[in-house]
Design a protein around this motif. Structure first.
Motif, PDB file in Angstrom:
ATOM      1  N   GLY A 173      33.340  11.895 -37.286  1.00  0.00           N
ATOM      2  CA  GLY A 173      34.553  12.657 -37.555  1.00  0.00           C
ATOM      3  C   GLY A 173      34.429  13.616 -38.718  1.00  0.00           C
ATOM      4  N   GLU A 174      33.191  13.956 -39.109  1.00  0.00           N
ATOM      5  CA  GLU A 174      32.961  14.862 -40.233  1.00  0.00           C
ATOM      6  C   GLU A 174      32.196  16.099 -39.757  1.00  0.00           C
ATOM      7  OE1 GLU A 174      32.023  12.847 -44.109  1.00  0.00           O
ATOM      8  OE2 GLU A 174      31.460  11.222 -42.741  1.00  0.00           O
ATOM      9  N   ALA A 175      32.836  16.893 -38.924  1.00  0.00           N
ATOM     10  CA  ALA A 175      32.158  18.023 -38.290  1.00  0.00           C
ATOM     11  C   ALA A 175      31.774  19.117 -39.272  1.00  0.00           C
ATOM     12  CB  ALA A 175      33.055  18.612 -37.194  1.00  0.00           C
TER      13      ALA A 175
ATOM     14  N   PHE B 178      29.421  26.155 -32.324  1.00  0.00           N
ATOM     15  CA  PHE B 178      29.250  25.967 -30.872  1.00  0.00           C
ATOM     16  C   PHE B 178      28.272  24.847 -30.542  1.00  0.00           C
ATOM     17  CE2 PHE B 178      29.998  30.645 -31.332  1.00  0.00           C
ATOM     18  CZ  PHE B 178      31.251  30.673 -30.738  1.00  0.00           C
ATOM     19  N   PHE B 179      27.296  24.623 -31.407  1.00  0.00           N
ATOM     20  CA  PHE B 179      26.214  23.686 -31.109  1.00  0.00           C
ATOM     21  C   PHE B 179      26.550  22.257 -31.515  1.00  0.00           C
ATOM     22  CE2 PHE B 179      21.381  22.954 -31.352  1.00  0.00           C
ATOM     23  CZ  PHE B 179      21.267  22.919 -29.969  1.00  0.00           C
ATOM     24  N   LEU B 180      27.687  22.063 -32.172  1.00  0.00           N
ATOM     25  CA  LEU B 180      28.022  20.729 -32.660  1.00  0.00           C
ATOM     26  C   LEU B 180      28.255  19.734 -31.523  1.00  0.00           C
ATOM     27  CD1 LEU B 180      30.430  21.580 -35.618  1.00  0.00           C
ATOM     28  CD2 LEU B 180      28.124  20.606 -35.783  1.00  0.00           C
ATOM     29  N   GLY B 181      28.868  20.192 -30.441  1.00  0.00           N
ATOM     30  CA  GLY B 181      29.131  19.299 -29.317  1.00  0.00           C
ATOM     31  C   GLY B 181      27.858  18.776 -28.696  1.00  0.00           C
TER      32      GLY B 181
ATOM     33  N   THR C 272      37.400  24.986 -31.787  1.00  0.00           N
ATOM     34  CA  THR C 272      38.520  24.948 -32.729  1.00  0.00           C
ATOM     35  C   THR C 272      39.453  23.775 -32.427  1.00  0.00           C
ATOM     36  OG1 THR C 272      38.400  27.360 -32.936  1.00  0.00           O
ATOM     37  CG2 THR C 272      40.408  26.283 -33.719  1.00  0.00           C
ATOM     38  N   LEU C 273      39.718  23.569 -31.148  1.00  0.00           N
ATOM     39  CA  LEU C 273      40.583  22.454 -30.765  1.00  0.00           C
ATOM     40  C   LEU C 273      39.921  21.102 -31.070  1.00  0.00           C
ATOM     41  CD1 LEU C 273      41.988  23.750 -27.344  1.00  0.00           C
ATOM     42  CD2 LEU C 273      43.201  23.616 -29.543  1.00  0.00           C
ATOM     43  N   ALA C 274      38.609  21.050 -30.893  1.00  0.00           N
ATOM     44  CA  ALA C 274      37.909  19.778 -31.086  1.00  0.00           C
ATOM     45  C   ALA C 274      37.690  19.445 -32.558  1.00  0.00           C
ATOM     46  CB  ALA C 274      36.569  19.812 -30.353  1.00  0.00           C
ATOM     47  N   PHE C 275      37.363  20.455 -33.373  1.00  0.00           N
ATOM     48  CA  PHE C 275      36.936  20.176 -34.742  1.00  0.00           C
ATOM     49  C   PHE C 275      37.829  20.794 -35.816  1.00  0.00           C
ATOM     50  CE2 PHE C 275      32.838  20.508 -32.241  1.00  0.00           C
ATOM     51  CZ  PHE C 275      32.722  19.139 -32.042  1.00  0.00           C
ATOM     52  N   GLY C 276      38.776  21.636 -35.410  1.00  0.00           N
ATOM     53  CA  GLY C 276      39.673  22.237 -36.383  1.00  0.00           C
ATOM     54  C   GLY C 276      39.176  23.584 -36.893  1.00  0.00           C
TER      55      GLY C 276
END
Length: 421
Positions: free
Chosen positions: A69-71, A102-105, A241-245
């Motif tokens: 939870g620390e993107a 973009f690459f975080l997912g 943005t929706l996923a990580f803020g």
């Protein structure tokens, strides 16, 4: 001497037997080296204390932060390094996270697996995507030449043994994905424009290689591809943005200062690894401002040339190969594993040459593009010359000259009508 030059011009030295011998030699020695690293490792780090797949360690570490939870954490170099040390040991080197959100997912998905499985999955899937792209450009017929008699059987060997392949495997890097996205977009550009645009849009994960693509799409009037690519980027940005803020974008923008100053301008990665005009100037002791000026000049010339070329009446293979090579030349930050983009460029030109015949110097130039990733890092260390850069500049100039001869046009405004497909 004259005879030697004539052989280079005709390319008759590039026999089928020599091609096969060199390819097998590169494949065998590189594979032995990779196997040695794996079997002498502890399953996580190699015998030198580096994570297996070195640079992939930053992807995996970033993914674990996302799962926690620390993107935003991967964009903070000290925190990213702390997580890498927690996973791979305190002696590990620092492998920075320099990707957009973009690459975080993808990183998070890979981090759900054990490290060795994540590395194997990442490399296997992207390598398969790369091979699919190369397969679509294999020659469909053999032209009468000693080199071309068994080309259909040789293409898998040449694609797999391409030296940049093993640089990517050793670094656990994303060159396969970058080459497959751009190469795949080019082979589907006119048949499936929406898919081509989606592939181009996904390249936003490594935006320095997408600078020239919108330009050629506009210049050639491929608006469906352009709109599809723009929509893909917009949707990806919305999803992130929706996923990580929103704060993940703020963290990314703040991290670009570190990437620009430490990694690029100070050569934190190592000048000998970076294959760009910018790094060449810095390697020779040139100031940062001069490096940017020279790099900017090369980028502008490449952009103007490609805008003309993609409207000129020349073969699509020339247009595609010039875009791939120009894409590497246009960015100040491209490393030797990014030379994977040369593979589809070679494939486009080789497939056309096999079917229609090669022009003078072309086969020798293709051979130079194929082999240069093998030696460019060591040459840069020993002689302070990133050898891939002059080879690519020569290749780009060759393609531009060939396009001008083929179209009967000159590089002046207004541009000719758009290209024949």
């Amino acid at each position: 001497m004259a005879s030697f030059i004539e052989h280079l011009r005709d390319g008759d030295w590039l026999t089928r037997e020599r091609v096969r011998l060199v390819a097998w030699a590169v494949l065998a020695t590189s594979a032995i080296g990779l196997v040695f690293l794996v079997v002498t490792s502890d399953g996580l780090n190699d015998r030198f204390g580096r994570p297996l797949g070195t640079d992939f360690s930053n992807v995996y570490a970033a993914g674990t932060y996302v799962l926690d939870g620390e993107a935003t954490a991967p964009f903070d170099p000290p925190r990213q390094y702390a997580r890498e040390q927690a996973i791979f040991g305190t002696a590990t080197g620092f492998y920075g996270w320099h990707y957009p959100p973009f690459f975080l997912g993808v990183a998070a998905l890979l981090a759900t697996m054990p490290y060795w499985l994540a590395l194997l999955t990442w490399q296997g899937m992207t390598f398969g995507f790369y091979l699919w792209t190369m397969r679509t450009r294999r020659p469909k017929a053999a032209y009468a030449s000693p080199l071309q008699g068994e080309v259909t059987q040789l293409w898998p060997l040449l694609a797999i043994a391409f030296p940049a392949v093993f640089i990517n495997l050793g670094h656990g890097h994303n060159g396969f994905l970058t080459a497959a996205l751009i190469g795949g977009a080019l082979v589907t550009l006119d048949r499936r424009p929406i898919l081509a645009g989606i592939l181009i849009g996904c390249l936003a994960y490594k935006p320095q290689f997408g600078m020239l693509i919108p330009l050629v799409l506009i210049a050639s009037g491929r608006w469906r591809v352009f709109i599809s690519a723009a929509a893909t980027v917009a949707l990806l940005a919305l999803a992130v943005t929706l996923a990580f803020g929103v704060e993940v974008w703020t963290a990314f923008l703040a991290s670009t200062t570190f990437t620009r100053t430490v990694v690029l301008e100070q050569g934190g990665t190592g000048w000998y690894k970076i294959q760009s005009v910018f790094s060449w100037v810095r390697m020779w002791g040139g100031p940062v401002d001069l490096a940017y000026v020279v790099q900017g000049a090369v980028t502008i010339v490449a952009a103007i040339a490609l805008a003309w070329l993609w409207r000129a009446r020349v073969s699509f293979a020339i247009q595609a190969a010039a875009l791939l090579i120009g894409t590497i030349l246009a960015t100040p930050y491209s490393l030797d594993y990014d030379l994977m983009l040369l593979a589809p460029a070679i494939a486009f030109l080789a497939a056309t040459g096999m079917n229609r015949g090669f022009v003078p110097w072309e086969k020798t130039l293709l051979a130079a593009l194929w082999i240069v990733p093998l030696v460019t890092r060591s040459v840069a260390e020993a002689a302070l010359i990133p050898l891939a850069v002059p080879v690519m500049l020569l290749a780009f100039g060759f393609l531009l000259h060939r396009a001008m001869a083929e179209s009967g046009a000159h590089l002046i405004w207004p541009f000719p009508a758009r290209s024949l497909k």
